[in-house]
Design a protein around this motif. Structure first.
Motif, PDB file in Angstrom:
ATOM      1  N   VAL A   4       6.063  -1.641   4.337  1.00 21.94           N
ATOM      2  CA  VAL A   4       5.657  -0.417   3.365  1.00 21.94           C
ATOM      3  C   VAL A   4       4.120  -0.757   3.033  1.00 21.94           C
ATOM      4  CG1 VAL A   4       6.023   0.338   1.071  1.00 21.94           C
ATOM      5  CG2 VAL A   4       7.776  -0.083   2.435  1.00 21.94           C
ATOM      6  N   THR A   5       3.409   0.202   3.196  1.00 25.18           N
ATOM      7  CA  THR A   5       2.150   0.188   2.572  1.00 25.18           C
ATOM      8  C   THR A   5       2.171   0.980   1.223  1.00 25.18           C
ATOM      9  OG1 THR A   5       0.901   0.155   4.661  1.00 25.18           O
ATOM     10  CG2 THR A   5      -0.378   1.034   2.865  1.00 25.18           C
ATOM     11  N   LEU A  19       7.817  -3.414  -3.271  1.00 25.26           N
ATOM     12  CA  LEU A  19       9.211  -4.133  -3.516  1.00 25.26           C
ATOM     13  C   LEU A  19      10.493  -3.212  -3.950  1.00 25.26           C
ATOM     14  CD1 LEU A  19       7.903  -7.598  -5.374  1.00 25.26           C
ATOM     15  CD2 LEU A  19       8.580  -7.226  -2.891  1.00 25.26           C
ATOM     16  N   LYS A  20       9.895  -2.217  -4.910  1.00 28.32           N
ATOM     17  CA  LYS A  20      10.916  -1.364  -5.247  1.00 28.32           C
ATOM     18  C   LYS A  20      11.421  -0.528  -4.023  1.00 28.32           C
ATOM     19  CE  LYS A  20      11.988   2.201  -8.925  1.00 28.32           C
ATOM     20  NZ  LYS A  20      11.315   2.617 -10.218  1.00 28.32           N
ATOM     21  N   GLN A  21      10.417  -0.117  -3.187  1.00 23.60           N
ATOM     22  CA  GLN A  21      10.820   0.700  -2.042  1.00 23.60           C
ATOM     23  C   GLN A  21      11.686  -0.049  -0.972  1.00 23.60           C
ATOM     24  OE1 GLN A  21       7.558   3.138  -0.275  1.00 23.60           O
ATOM     25  NE2 GLN A  21       6.170   2.336  -2.153  1.00 23.60           N
ATOM     26  N   ILE A  51      -4.446  -1.444  -2.549  1.00 25.74           N
ATOM     27  CA  ILE A  51      -3.554  -1.089  -1.364  1.00 25.74           C
ATOM     28  C   ILE A  51      -3.003  -2.236  -0.900  1.00 25.74           C
ATOM     29  CG2 ILE A  51      -3.430   0.056   0.760  1.00 25.74           C
ATOM     30  CD1 ILE A  51      -5.976   1.772   0.055  1.00 25.74           C
ATOM     31  N   VAL A  52      -1.733  -2.411  -0.801  1.00 26.07           N
ATOM     32  CA  VAL A  52      -0.999  -3.605   0.015  1.00 26.07           C
ATOM     33  C   VAL A  52      -0.191  -3.266   1.069  1.00 26.07           C
ATOM     34  CG1 VAL A  52      -1.220  -5.124  -2.142  1.00 26.07           C
ATOM     35  CG2 VAL A  52       0.748  -3.514  -1.698  1.00 26.07           C
ATOM     36  N   LYS A  53      -0.002  -4.179   2.068  1.00 27.89           N
ATOM     37  CA  LYS A  53       0.935  -3.880   3.092  1.00 27.89           C
ATOM     38  C   LYS A  53       2.137  -4.958   2.824  1.00 27.89           C
ATOM     39  CE  LYS A  53      -0.145  -2.937   7.413  1.00 27.89           C
ATOM     40  NZ  LYS A  53      -0.899  -3.394   8.646  1.00 27.89           N
ATOM     41  N   VAL A  54       3.258  -4.656   2.524  1.00 31.56           N
ATOM     42  CA  VAL A  54       4.285  -5.592   2.377  1.00 31.56           C
ATOM     43  C   VAL A  54       5.403  -5.397   3.466  1.00 31.56           C
ATOM     44  CG1 VAL A  54       6.099  -6.312   0.847  1.00 31.56           C
ATOM     45  CG2 VAL A  54       3.805  -5.253  -0.032  1.00 31.56           C
ATOM     46  N   THR A  55       5.619  -6.570   4.127  1.00 27.10           N
ATOM     47  CA  THR A  55       6.537  -6.830   5.246  1.00 27.10           C
ATOM     48  C   THR A  55       7.887  -7.475   4.872  1.00 27.10           C
ATOM     49  OG1 THR A  55       4.826  -6.565   6.834  1.00 27.10           O
ATOM     50  CG2 THR A  55       6.818  -7.211   7.599  1.00 27.10           C
ATOM     51  N   LEU A  56       8.971  -6.846   5.107  1.00 22.34           N
ATOM     52  CA  LEU A  56      10.310  -7.648   4.569  1.00 22.34           C
ATOM     53  C   LEU A  56      10.455  -8.846   5.801  1.00 22.34           C
ATOM     54  CD1 LEU A  56      12.342  -7.343   2.891  1.00 22.34           C
ATOM     55  CD2 LEU A  56      13.857  -6.225   4.645  1.00 22.34           C
TER      56      LEU A  56
END
Length: 204
Positions: A4-5, A19-21, A51-56
């Motif tokens: 998610v970005t 994190l919520k998404q 802006i952040v990119k978060v990967t599980l």
């Protein structure tokens, strides 16, 4: 792999949004800050969102399985991998064509891969895993071979009254020898040498 970005007034706001998404916690993700943002004048004019990119993130076992499959592909073998997890023991069962390539002479290739995977699964893991790599029942066949070898060499040592040194083996194979002979009344066993040449000695 879910990714998610997200944006927010601050990096932390953007992270929390991501994190919520993803419906997860911070310790379960890999985080990349694309833009730290800008507050602007009075927090309004000229402001720029962070802006952040978060990967599980994959868990250690999934990462190790992916790594194993990549090695197998590089070796040109078509193999299925079944992953079995029992508490802290992880077993990868291999089956398919060209399985002999992955086993190698006396299991040397399989042992080397297992050692490598043991390092990978425990890197950055929150608990220690014991990893076993097997190929179409090779480990059980090898165990039977080692027990037969142990009994033959024990008889030889007892009858000749001389020590018998076995070939170098990884620690878990040496353990099979020691366990097989622990109740033998005429001999004792110990390990000698330095890895990778550590071996079992059977003593009258």
């Amino acid at each position: 792999m879910r990714q998610v970005t997200a944006t927010g007034q601050t990096v932390e706001d953007a992270v929390q949004s991501a994190l919520k998404q993803l419906n997860t916690s911070r310790d379960q993700v890999d985080l990349e800050v694309i833009d730290e943002g800008k507050k602007g004048i009075l927090g309004i004019f000229g402001s720029k969102p962070a802006i952040v990119k978060v990967t599980l993130a994959l868990n250690p076992i999934q990462k190790t399985e992916t790594y194993l499959k990549k090695i197998i592909a590089e070796m040109g073998a078509e193999v299925d991998v079944e992953t079995i997890v029992q508490d802290k023991q992880v077993t990868f069962e291999l089956s398919g064509e060209k399985i002999a390539i992955l086993i190698g002479k006396r299991g040397q290739t399989l042992n080397s891969l297992q050692y490598l995977l043991q390092l990978v699964v425990n890197r950055n893991a929150d608990k220690h895993y014991t990893l076993v790599l097997d190929a179409e029942g090779y480990r059980s066949r090898r165990k039977e071979t080692l027990i037969n070898l142990a009994n033959r060499m024990a008889d030889k040592a007892a009858n000749t009254r001389k020590e018998v040194a076995l070939e170098p083996m990884p620690s878990y194979e040496r353990k099979i020898i020691h366990t097989a002979l622990q109740n033998h009344s005429r001999i004792s066993t110990f390990s000698a040498g330095v890895e990778p040449n550590r071996h079992v000695v059977i003593k009258p």
